[in-house]
Every structure is written in structure tokens, then in C-alpha cells.
Scaffold this active site. Structure first.
Site, PDB file in Angstrom:
ATOM      1  N   THR A   1       3.698  58.065 -33.839  1.00 48.90           N
ATOM      2  CA  THR A   1       3.559  59.430 -34.357  1.00 48.90           C
ATOM      3  C   THR A   1       2.717  59.486 -35.620  1.00 48.90           C
ATOM      4  OG1 THR A   1       5.664  60.127 -33.395  1.00 48.90           O
ATOM      5  CG2 THR A   1       4.857  61.410 -35.267  1.00 48.90           C
TER       6      THR A   1
ATOM      7  N   THR B   1       8.279  55.297 -34.058  1.00 46.03           N
ATOM      8  CA  THR B   1       9.661  55.093 -34.482  1.00 46.03           C
ATOM      9  C   THR B   1      10.614  54.825 -33.326  1.00 46.03           C
ATOM     10  OG1 THR B   1      10.116  57.478 -34.434  1.00 46.03           O
ATOM     11  CG2 THR B   1       9.339  56.540 -36.526  1.00 46.03           C
ATOM     12  N   ASP B   2      10.198  55.114 -32.081  1.00 44.53           N
ATOM     13  CA  ASP B   2      11.096  54.912 -30.947  1.00 44.53           C
ATOM     14  C   ASP B   2      11.610  53.475 -30.881  1.00 44.53           C
ATOM     15  OD1 ASP B   2      10.916  57.514 -30.135  1.00 44.53           O
ATOM     16  OD2 ASP B   2       9.517  57.139 -28.489  1.00 44.53           O
TER      17      ASP B   2
END
Length: 334
Positions: A17, A94-95
Site C-alpha cells: 500500500t 502490511t498483509d
């Protein structure tokens, strides 16, 4: 070691992101498009904090990163440390950030600070958090106080040890926390302030190559009313299994026979699906309890959450560790 005034920080970018934008103003949704140079340019005065060297390694969402990608980053960390950089920042989605951090901490054991960060809001979004997170990460990576900490995650001015950090919210800019311990420090006015120095569990003795042959390890969650049908035949498809059990390490009684047969063929690690606290060893004794399951050959995952336990098991299987070494590695993580 470079002087304190001009310390050298390597920034490795993997996408996520923090690097996502729309191709056109009317396009719906964002995808990874920005290069590392774009991320650095978005932080005013960043080059005053350190000499920044940028390398674009991948440009993918965090959900698409692979074991091979992380192993390649680990190799790059070793080479960068040998070249004399003062710190390394890795940006990614961030996943999977908590998993990448933990796996890198197993694979890279040098003293040079390694800091992972990312963003919850894309750069074009009001209140985008990527620039602030990158600045805080560079502050940390360039600080002598961060040496010998192992891999850390820096997010929202908090410093978290890779061993304990979890993504605990799907959208908040304060998405990362360490439920069992709290952050080990904060960035305050550009300075690293550590509250504790974490104990760093042992890593992997045999280095992994990005060209290696990784093992297949999966996580299976216990759920109300599940009859364990998904356990059938796993010994022929997997090299290892992590059970995300209820509470302190419990599964339905109907699972026990299948798990015992599996544990005789492949390593099966028992963890708690709660994500905080430890599985027990001898408090309960009913069929499907923690003591029953360990008596059937399962390995205690201790306080590791299921996803980190999967990475530890994967790394040891890929490195060729035998069952005794795997059990010892999990015992060392408690």
C-alpha cells in the site's frame, strides 16, 4: 561504521500500500506502482537524516509475496551488512508484514538494524501514513540504539520486536501491536527511545537459499462443530502442519485419531488460534486437550501464534532439521 552525522541506510522496497496509486484519476482502486525513489522523495528532509540508498526488489501487494522473495531479501541483508551500511529499511504491504519480519529475523542474525514498515493508507489518500512511517523507520535504522535488536517493525512511531508483533486491525493506521508484550520502544522527536531490550530466540543454523526447495506447511484452524475432515490425507500433501487450536491448545475429540496418525508421519505443531498467550502442557487431560495431543506426538508451539509457528516449522524443514531439532527450536521460542 559511518559517522553519526551521515549514516548510510539502505531502503529495500517490495511494493504494498505504501507504494500504491491509481493509474488515472478515474480509475477505481490502487495497485503498486511507485518506486523506492518516489517513496523517499515524498518525505521532506529525509536525506538530512541519513544517506539513503534505494533498491527496488519487488513491486507486488503484500498478499503476493512468497517464501522465495523473503529468502532473497535475507540474502540481500547479509550482503548489505557486509558492505558496511548502518541500517536497512524494508517497505512492503502490511498483509504479510508481521510474517516477513519474523522470517527475516530467523534467517538474518547480524547486528545491523533491520526495520520493516509500510502504510495503511495509499499515498493519494488524505492522511496517508506512509511518509511518516518511512521517516520513523529511517530514524530507527540509523540509530546505534537499534543495533543487535534483531528485525523490528516500526509503525505509527512504535517499535515492535518481530517475535511479538501482530497486525490487529484491518484498516487503522495503528494496525500493529504486540499483544503479549507491547512495543519495545517509540520514536520521539526523531530519537529512538527503547523501553526494553527483547530476548532474541535462536535463528536457523543452516542458511536458506532463494533457490532452495521449500517445504509445504499449512495452518488448520479448529472451529465449533468441525469433524476434522480436512485432516484426511494431509500426510501425502504436506511436509508439516500447524494446528490453530481452541484456547490453550484444544481440539474436538473427533480430531485426535487423525492428528496422532499425522504426527507419526510429519511434524504437527500445536498453537492457539487466539493469537495471544501460550498453549498449556498439563492443565487439562480430556480427549483433545493439550496434554492428550502432546501425548499423541504433537509439538507444542508455546506462545507462538499459528502463522509464526508455520514459518519456524517451514524454515527448519527447508533447512533439513530433524524432528528433535524442530522440537528444540519450538521449546526455545516459549
Amino acid at each position: 561504521m559511518n559517522s553519526a552525522a551521515r549514516r548510510r541506510v539502505l531502503v529495500l522496497t517490495l511494493g504494498g500500500t505504501i507504494a500504491m496509486t491509481r493509474a488515472t484519476a478515474g480509475e477505481e482502486g490502487v495497485t503498486p506502482r511507485l518506486a523506492g525513489a518516489d517513496l523517499v522523495a515524498a518525505v521532506p528532509g529525509l536525506d538530512a537524516q541519513a544517506e539513503i540508498v534505494v533498491e527496488d526488489v519487488r513491486q507486488v501487494p503484500g498478499a503476493s509475496l512468497t517464501f522465495e522473495d523473503v529468502a532473497a531479501v535475507a540474502e540481500r541483508l547479509c550482503a548489505a551488512e557486509a558492505s558496511g551500511v548502518d541500517g536497512i529499511v524494508v517497505t512492503q504491504g502490511t498483509d504479510t508484514l508481521e510474517e516477513t519480519a519474523f522470517l527475516l529475523d530467523l534467517l538474518h542474525r547480524g547486528p545491523t538494524p533491520v526495520v520493516l514498515t509500510g502504510a495503511m493508507r495509499p499515498p493519494q489518500t488524505p492522511g496517508a501514513d506512509g511518509p511518516a512511517n518511512l521517516l520513523a523507520a529511517v530514524h530507527t535504522a540509523s540509530s546505534p540504539a537499534a543495533r543487535d535488536l534483531g528485525v523490528v517493525v516500526v509503525f505509527a512511531d512504535e517499535i515492535h520486536a518481530a517475535r511479538h508483533v501482530r497486525k490487529v486491525h484491518s484498516t487503522s493506521t495503528s494496525a500493529f501491536a504486540s499483544p503479549d508484550t507491547g512495543p519495545i520502544g517509540h520514536i520521539v522527536e526523531g530519537a529512538v527511545r527503547l523501553h526494553v531490550t527483547p530476548l532474541r530466540p535462536a535463528g536457523i543454523a543452516a542458511p536458506l537459499s532463494s533457490q532452495g526447495q521449500p517445504a509445504r506447511v499449512e495452518v488448520l484452524h479448529a472451529a465449533l462443530g468441525s469433524d476434522g475432515l480436512l485432516l484426511d490425507g494431509l500426510e501425502d500433501r504436506l511436509d508439516g502442519l500447524v494446528v490453530a487450536a481452541f484456547g490453550a491448545g484444544h481440539v474436538p475429540g473427533s480430531w485426535t485419531g487423525r492428528l496422532e496418525k499425522l504426527a507419526a508421519r510429519i511434524p504437527v505443531v500445536l498453537t492457539s488460534r487466539t493469537g495471544s498467550g501460550s498453549v498449556l502442557s498439563s492443565t487439562y487431560s480430556f480427549r483433545g486437550s493439550e496434554s492428550d495431543l502432546m501425548g499423541r506426538g504433537l509439538i507444542s508451539g508455546g506462545s507462538l501464534d499459528p502463522f509464526k509457528a508455520r514459518l519456524l516449522l517451514w524454515a527448519h524443514l527447508t533447512a533439513g532439521s530433524d524432528r528433535a531439532a524442530i522440537a528444540a527450536a519450538f521449546a526455545g521460542q516459549h
